[in-house]
Design a protein around this motif. Structure first.
Motif, PDB file in Angstrom:
ATOM      1  N   LEU A   1       1.908   1.764  -3.519  1.00  0.00           N
ATOM      2  CA  LEU A   1       0.829   2.239  -4.401  1.00  0.00           C
ATOM      3  C   LEU A   1       0.513   3.709  -4.159  1.00  0.00           C
ATOM      4  O   LEU A   1       0.379   4.489  -5.118  1.00  0.00           O
ATOM      5  CB  LEU A   1      -0.422   1.390  -4.176  1.00  0.00           C
TER       6      LEU A   1
ATOM      7  N   LEU B   1      -4.952   0.722  -7.703  1.00  0.00           N
ATOM      8  CA  LEU B   1      -5.775   1.173  -6.579  1.00  0.00           C
ATOM      9  C   LEU B   1      -7.255   1.177  -6.930  1.00  0.00           C
ATOM     10  O   LEU B   1      -8.109   0.860  -6.088  1.00  0.00           O
ATOM     11  CB  LEU B   1      -5.331   2.573  -6.141  1.00  0.00           C
TER      12      LEU B   1
ATOM     13  N   LYS C   1      -9.963  -0.866  -4.886  1.00  0.00           N
ATOM     14  CA  LYS C   1     -11.114  -0.153  -4.335  1.00  0.00           C
ATOM     15  C   LYS C   1     -12.409  -0.887  -4.676  1.00  0.00           C
ATOM     16  O   LYS C   1     -13.302  -1.056  -3.815  1.00  0.00           O
ATOM     17  CB  LYS C   1     -11.147   1.269  -4.898  1.00  0.00           C
TER      18      LYS C   1
ATOM     19  N   PHE D   1       0.838  -1.202   0.000  1.00  0.00           N
ATOM     20  CA  PHE D   1       0.000   0.000   0.000  1.00  0.00           C
ATOM     21  C   PHE D   1       0.877   1.259   0.000  1.00  0.00           C
ATOM     22  O   PHE D   1       0.552   2.246  -0.675  1.00  0.00           O
ATOM     23  CB  PHE D   1      -0.944   0.003   1.205  1.00  0.00           C
TER      24      PHE D   1
ATOM     25  N   LEU E   1      -9.501   4.801   0.478  1.00  0.00           N
ATOM     26  CA  LEU E   1      -9.742   4.617  -0.961  1.00  0.00           C
ATOM     27  C   LEU E   1     -10.992   5.355  -1.421  1.00  0.00           C
ATOM     28  O   LEU E   1     -11.043   5.873  -2.543  1.00  0.00           O
ATOM     29  CB  LEU E   1      -9.862   3.126  -1.289  1.00  0.00           C
TER      30      LEU E   1
END
Length: 837
Positions: A718, A737, A741, A715, A792
């Protein structure tokens, strides 16, 4: 429609362009403006562009009637007039306003001094070509006597003007018989069928027939004028027009060409031979070729044997690709292509031609021998022959007509000649000259190697593998071999080694000859040779990794130690290639003195590669490391994800912090692979990451998978990539992402909200807070810890993706920016004038 800001700037730009005292930044801005108007004209219905922007009509009228306009601006105005008039509804308005007369009335231009500028003449021609999109425009050209002026410009002293004129004349000759206009689909199809019938019968409007006749008459005069440039231009026009003009016009043009054949061909050295051959090629793509009464095939047959070798071989290569080509013509074309190879091999080996398709009576033997005895023509002719032979071997329909054995003999003989092999049996002077010309010639060597590579794909060619490989070995073992030839020889050897089933003799060849040669080349002083050797080894191992005998041969070759040493090579390309080679070899071998299993080899290499990722100063090696890790995870029989996990967090941290944007992109690709594998294991049926509606997973499993991704620093990678200044990095992170999501939102009711980020503790956290949370009025002092789902959903990933899809210079290259540059340049010039005085 035009952007409001652009519509506001356009009148000012027109005023600046129309003023001869104002200067432009450069002429390219006018071409960009023209491209923009072309796009608007294609989109704008009817008169909308002119109705909303009357300044365009005023600008064109002002410039075309001015006696002091800049040539580049005048040419721009002429092209723009044609572009606007290409709209069928706008044409009458422009004609009524006098724009068409002001822009294209030829007599007025003839009396103007600006006509002496080739830019203006070119603009006039291009303007007419732009407008020829409907019958009103064609009638305007024919009824106003413009065709005579156009024909005169076909011989213009400027090659650019003459070439543009040919394009315009071809457009006139190939213009549809009549337009469908704004008809319904059914009406348009009916009109099209009627036009086809009329065209076949030769029926058309009197003006159209008269115009075509005028062009044909001009062509005939040019072909018989004995003025080479005029004849050359008319031959180019015929070649451009034959495939698209009406059948009756095509037949007349062809007849005029045939009648002038003797004059055009001359003694074979004429400058008109090449354009004449272009006409023959064009005729071969029409009904003239398939209908025997036009004699196209017969003429091609005759021309093939009368051409000089340097023209005959490429012409023959074009013939073999023709559809519906008679077999006899293809056979002759094949003979022409193979002739130089046959000739050299026959001279050197003191035997007759070896292809089996060449008849000595078809050729002037002395002409070919003369060409092959001169260095420049010999090399060029052999390269043409070899390239044509490669194309022959690539056509399945022609492979059966070629005996592979004599071709193999010819190319192996040529390669030995280039290597200076002492095996020649002839002592003639022509042979000696040919041999001297070819020894050490890298250009011929590369063409020979291409042909050898093509031979490897021929059915039954495997029986020649040992002969080919033994000759290739001569090139590879020669320390003086050119580095580019060496690389191509390796590629050719790879084709032969990987084609068909591997025999014991091939593996013996690898063990006895190839691997010892590679060891020497891996120590070559030229880094290009070391790099090519590593690439060859990588690709060979990839192709043969399932061949147990090859794996055994490779394991006992002793090459592993050489590769490990090359990890410290001073050249970064070589270090990167060594990493790739080791990454591939880890699947099929373990060094004699190394760990007992391939899995342990991979684990040891993994640690070594992580050190390279952290310490190597060049991006090539670091990119190679990430790509090897990705390959290992995609093909995990020896190194599953579990054994790499303890190092992956470090890999992602190093990769996302790297200064090289390609390393960051490859790191994101690696993250994608890990995400796929981890999320797939959390589902009993299928991978939820694939966004398949039927895919379900338990909340506990998905939550655990998210925790693992968090633990592996994925994460962080990203979100850091999402805010990266390099667009490819941000695009890749945003895509991943968005998919994540969707997965999490689809399972929001079962995901435990325990994957939490301390935004103030992350490198990217402050940017996230500043750019995204403030617009949601979230107090950063209170809410600095956010779970993954909330994070997100709070980020405008969709908006970010739309912004990233635009090119980085979309504002700078916009029409508005272009017009602002023009206005700024004019304003700057005025200021400079004032400052100077």
């Amino acid at each position: 429609m035009m952007d409001p800001d652009c519509a506001e700037l356009l009148p000012l730009v027109c005023e600046v362009l129309a003023n001869p005292d104002r200067a432009l930044p450069d002429d390219t801005c006018l071409e960009k403006l023209l491209d923009w108007f072309a796009a608007l004209t294609n989109k704008a219905p009817g008169l909308s562009l002119l109705e909303l922007n009357p300044c365009l009509v005023s600008f064109i009228s002002s410039v075309c009637t001015s006696k002091s306009a800049e040539p580049s601006v005048l040419a721009f105005a002429l092209k723009l007039a044609g572009l606007l008039a290409s709209n069928e509804r706008a044409f009458p308005l422009l004609k009524e306003e006098g724009i068409m007369k002001n822009a294209f009335e030829y007599q007025g231009w003839m009396e103007s001094s600006v006509w002496e500028d080739a830019t203006v003449r070119s603009g006039w021609i291009h303007g007419l070509q732009n407008v020829l999109k409907h019958w009103q425009a064609m009638q305007f050209v024919l009824e106003n006597g413009l065709l005579k002026a156009i024909l005169r410009l076909q011989s213009d002293r400027s090659l650019f003007v003459a070439s543009a004129t040919n394009q315009l004349l071809a457009c006139i000759l190939t213009f549809p018989t009549s337009p469908a206009g704004h008809l319904s689909v059914k009406e348009a199809r009916t009109t099209e069928r009627k036009n086809e019938r009329n065209a076949c019968c030769g029926h058309d409007s009197p003006e159209r027939n008269e115009g075509a006749a005028q062009i044909v008459e001009h062509v005939e005069e040019s072909l018989t004028s004995r003025v080479p440039f005029r004849a050359h231009q008319s031959l180019k026009l015929i070649a451009l027009s034959l495939t698209g003009c009406q059948p009756h016009v095509r037949e007349v043009l062809w007849q005029k060409t045939v009648e002038a054949k003797e004059m055009l061909m001359g003694n074979g050295q004429s400058s008109l031979v090449q354009p004449f051959l272009e006409v023959l090629r064009a005729a071969a793509r029409t009904h003239l070729f398939t209908e025997g009464n036009f004699g196209v095939v017969t003429l091609m047959d005759d021309v093939l044997c009368s051409l000089k070798p340097m023209l005959a071989v490429p012409f023959a290569t074009g013939i073999i690709h023709l559809d519906n080509c008679p077999q006899t013509l293809k056979n002759k074309a094949t003979a022409i292509i193979l002739r130089p190879l046959d000739h050299v091999a026959a001279l050197v080996l003191s035997q007759k031609t070896c292809s089996g398709v060449v008849r000595e009576s078809d050729f002037e033997h002395s002409v070919w021998e003369e060409q092959l005895s001169q260095k420049s023509s010999c090399i060029s002719l052999l390269c043409l022959s070899l390239s044509g032979t490669s194309e022959l071997l690539g056509l399945e329909s022609l492979r059966e007509d070629i005996c592979v054995q004599p071709v193999v003999l010819s190319v192996t003989t040529l390669l030995k000649i280039c290597e200076g092999g002492p095996f020649f049996t002839s002592s003639s002077s022509s042979v000696s000259r040919a041999v001297r010309n070819l020894i050490g010639c890298s250009r011929v060597q590369k063409c020979v190697l291409d042909t050898m590579a093509a031979l490897s794909h021929c059915p039954g060619s495997d029986v020649y593998a040992e002969d080919i490989l033994s000759v290739l070995l001569l090139v590879l073992q020669n320390p003086d071999t050119d580095q580019n030839v060496f690389k191509k020889a390796l590629q050719t050897a790879l084709n032969w080694l990987c084609s068909g089933s591997q025999s014991r003799s091939v593996n013996s060849f690898l063990n006895k000859d190839v691997f010892p040669m590679l060891k020497k080349r891996l120590c070559d002083v030229r880094w290009e040779v070391r790099d090519s050797s590593l690439e060859f080894l990588t690709h060979l191992t990839l192709q043969l990794q399932e061949d147990l005998s090859y794996c055994e041969t490779l394991s006992s070759s002793g090459i592993w130690d050489f590769l490990m040493a090359l990890l410290n090579d001073p050249e970064s390309y070589v270090r990167a290639s060594a990493i790739c080679a080791l990454g591939q070899m880890a699947y099929v071998t373990c060094p004699v003195k190394g760990p007992p299993s391939g899995s342990s080899v991979q684990e040891e290499l993994f640690v070594h590669f992580v050190e390279i990722l952290a310490q190597d100063t060049e991006g090539f090696a670091r990119r190679a490391v990430i790509k090897v890790f990705s390959y290992w995870l995609r093909h995990p029989p020896l190194q599953p994800l579990e054994k790499m996990e303890k190092h992956l967090g470090t890999v992602f941290q190093l990769g996302s912090d790297d200064l090289d944007w390609e390393v960051k992109v490859h790191t994101l690709e690696l993250a994608q692979i890990v995400i796929d594998e981890i999320l797939e294991t959390s589902s009993q049926t299928s991978c939820p990451y694939s966004i398949i509606p039927s895919a379900r997973c338990k909340g506990r499993d998905l939550t655990e998978s998210l925790r693992k991704l968090h633990h592996l620093m994925i994460f962080n990678t990203l979100f850091s990539g999402l805010l990266d200044c390099d667009r490819p990095v941000a695009q890749q992170a945003c895509r991943i992402l968005l998919d994540l999501k969707e997965v999490i939102i689809d399972h929001t009711d079962i995901v435990d909200k325990t994957v939490v980020f301390d935004l103030q503790g992350c490198k990217w956290g402050q940017d996230i807070l500043k750019k995204h949370f403030e617009k949601h009025s979230i107090t950063t002092a209170i809410q600095v810890c956010v779970d993954i789902e909330e994070l997100l959903q709070s980020l405008d990933l969709e908006g970010r993706q739309r912004a990233l899809e635009k090119s980085s210079d979309h504002m700078e290259n916009s029409p508005r920016s272009l017009m602002q540059d023009i206005l700024a340049a004019a304003h700057t010039v005025e200021e400079n004038i004032v400052d100077c005085y």
